[in-house]
Design a protein around this motif. Structure first.
Motif, PDB file in Angstrom:
ATOM      1  N   GLN B  33      60.899  52.715  76.923  1.00 41.14           N
ATOM      2  CA  GLN B  33      59.616  52.214  76.437  1.00 41.14           C
ATOM      3  C   GLN B  33      58.524  53.227  76.735  1.00 41.14           C
ATOM      4  O   GLN B  33      58.556  53.920  77.753  1.00 41.14           O
ATOM      5  N   TYR B  35      54.329  53.338  77.164  1.00 43.12           N
ATOM      6  CA  TYR B  35      53.117  52.561  77.368  1.00 43.12           C
ATOM      7  C   TYR B  35      51.916  53.508  77.405  1.00 43.12           C
ATOM      8  O   TYR B  35      52.035  54.665  77.803  1.00 43.12           O
ATOM      9  N   GLN B  37      48.017  53.545  79.092  1.00 42.44           N
ATOM     10  CA  GLN B  37      47.154  52.875  80.062  1.00 42.44           C
ATOM     11  C   GLN B  37      45.777  53.524  80.014  1.00 42.44           C
ATOM     12  O   GLN B  37      45.652  54.742  80.178  1.00 42.44           O
ATOM     13  N   GLY B  40      41.088  51.562  84.320  1.00 40.32           N
ATOM     14  CA  GLY B  40      40.681  50.219  84.701  1.00 40.32           C
ATOM     15  C   GLY B  40      41.473  49.114  84.050  1.00 40.32           C
ATOM     16  O   GLY B  40      41.127  47.937  84.201  1.00 40.32           O
ATOM     17  N   GLU B  41      42.541  49.472  83.341  1.00 38.58           N
ATOM     18  CA  GLU B  41      43.350  48.452  82.673  1.00 38.58           C
ATOM     19  C   GLU B  41      44.833  48.648  82.996  1.00 38.58           C
ATOM     20  O   GLU B  41      45.241  49.689  83.506  1.00 38.58           O
ATOM     21  N   GLY B  42      45.618  47.639  82.665  1.00 39.21           N
ATOM     22  CA  GLY B  42      47.052  47.743  82.843  1.00 39.21           C
ATOM     23  C   GLY B  42      47.699  48.439  81.659  1.00 39.21           C
ATOM     24  O   GLY B  42      47.104  48.578  80.601  1.00 39.21           O
ATOM     25  N   PRO B  43      48.940  48.892  81.822  1.00 33.68           N
ATOM     26  CA  PRO B  43      49.660  49.537  80.719  1.00 33.68           C
ATOM     27  C   PRO B  43      49.901  48.571  79.571  1.00 33.68           C
ATOM     28  O   PRO B  43      50.098  47.379  79.776  1.00 33.68           O
ATOM     29  N   LEU B  45      52.282  48.207  76.027  1.00 37.23           N
ATOM     30  CA  LEU B  45      53.457  48.742  75.343  1.00 37.23           C
ATOM     31  C   LEU B  45      53.090  49.321  73.979  1.00 37.23           C
ATOM     32  O   LEU B  45      52.393  48.683  73.182  1.00 37.23           O
ATOM     33  N   LEU B  86      46.485  57.442  79.884  1.00 38.75           N
ATOM     34  CA  LEU B  86      47.683  57.793  80.658  1.00 38.75           C
ATOM     35  C   LEU B  86      48.885  57.243  79.896  1.00 38.75           C
ATOM     36  O   LEU B  86      48.965  56.046  79.615  1.00 38.75           O
ATOM     37  N   LEU B  88      52.773  56.468  79.857  1.00 42.21           N
ATOM     38  CA  LEU B  88      53.874  56.197  80.772  1.00 42.21           C
ATOM     39  C   LEU B  88      55.144  55.919  79.994  1.00 42.21           C
ATOM     40  O   LEU B  88      55.109  55.218  78.987  1.00 42.21           O
TER      41      LEU B  88
END
Lengths: 115, 113
Positions: B33, B35, B37, B40-43, B45, B86, B88
């Motif tokens: 997968q 992702y 990001q 200040g936020e989550g990853p 998908l 970012l 991931l």
């Protein structure tokens, strides 16, 4: 749907203090996860839960505890905060980890600074 | 220890340029997968690739899974400032009833106007 929510957004702790990071999801997901993300490092799994009443250790569980009394909530407890626990903590959920290609949905994170 | 290495760790380019980031491992993954990001936020998908050699496109983003399912690449064409973030990758390993998601450290991408 709010998705995955986390509180607080930011917290400063003194060494030895304790706190609980809250996580709630409204997607009726069975699986929930706690990760920590350190600068320049990947996500590290702390604990996960496959359903209410069931939790298991991840890669880096030391210094943390969790509980899962309901499907929606998965709090993470730090009992004796240490500087090494300074990090950004993410909660995530997924419908099932037994399904192929399962998507994890993440909360916005809690930034924790231990001084 | 299963590792998933991402390269480069950091990339800063001008808007309009093309770029490729990589995700490599010695482990074979059931799926992989990608992702993104934002600060200040989550990853979130972007895509999941499953079959060796598979190519998936998401507008200007092209994802490829290696033939041996050990590596993957993300190519962005004509990068825009909104691509900043970012990136991931996470590889899925399944052994019987055990499930594990291995995360890379990410590639921090900055697109300059």
């Amino acid at each position: 749907n709010a998705g995955v929510t986390q509180t607080p957004k930011f917290r400063i702790l003194k060494i030895g203090q304790s706190m609980t990071l809250q996580c709630t999801q409204d997607m009726n997901h069975n699986y929930m996860y706690w990760y920590r993300q350190d600068p320049g490092m990947g996500l590290k799994l702390i604990y996960y839960s496959v359903g209410a009443g069931i939790t298991d250790k991840g890669e880096v569980p030391n210094g943390y505890n969790v509980s899962r009394s309901t499907t929606e909530d998965f709090p993470l407890r730090l009992e004796l905060a240490a500087p090494s626990q300074t990090s950004v903590y993410f909660c995530a959920s997924s419908y099932s980890a037994r399904q192929y290609q399962e998507t994890q949905y993440f909360g916005p994170g809690t930034r924790l600074l231990v001084l | 220890t299963q590792l998933l290495e991402q390269s480069p760790q950091f990339l800063s380019i001008q808007e309009g340029e093309n770029l490729t980031v990589y995700c490599n491992s010695s482990s074979v993954f059931s799926s992989l997968q990608w992702y993104r990001q934002e600060p200040g936020e989550g990853p979130v998908l972007l895509v999941t690739v499953v079959t060796g050699g598979e190519v998936k496109k998401l507008k200007r983003l092209t994802f490829q899974f290696g033939d041996a399912r050990k590596d993957s690449s993300l190519h962005i064409t004509a990068a825009q400032t909104g691509d900043t973030g970012l990136y991931l990758c996470a590889g899925e390993i399944r052994e019987d009833s055990n499930y594990q998601l291995i995360w890379g450290a990410g590639t921090k991408l900055i697109i300059k106007p």
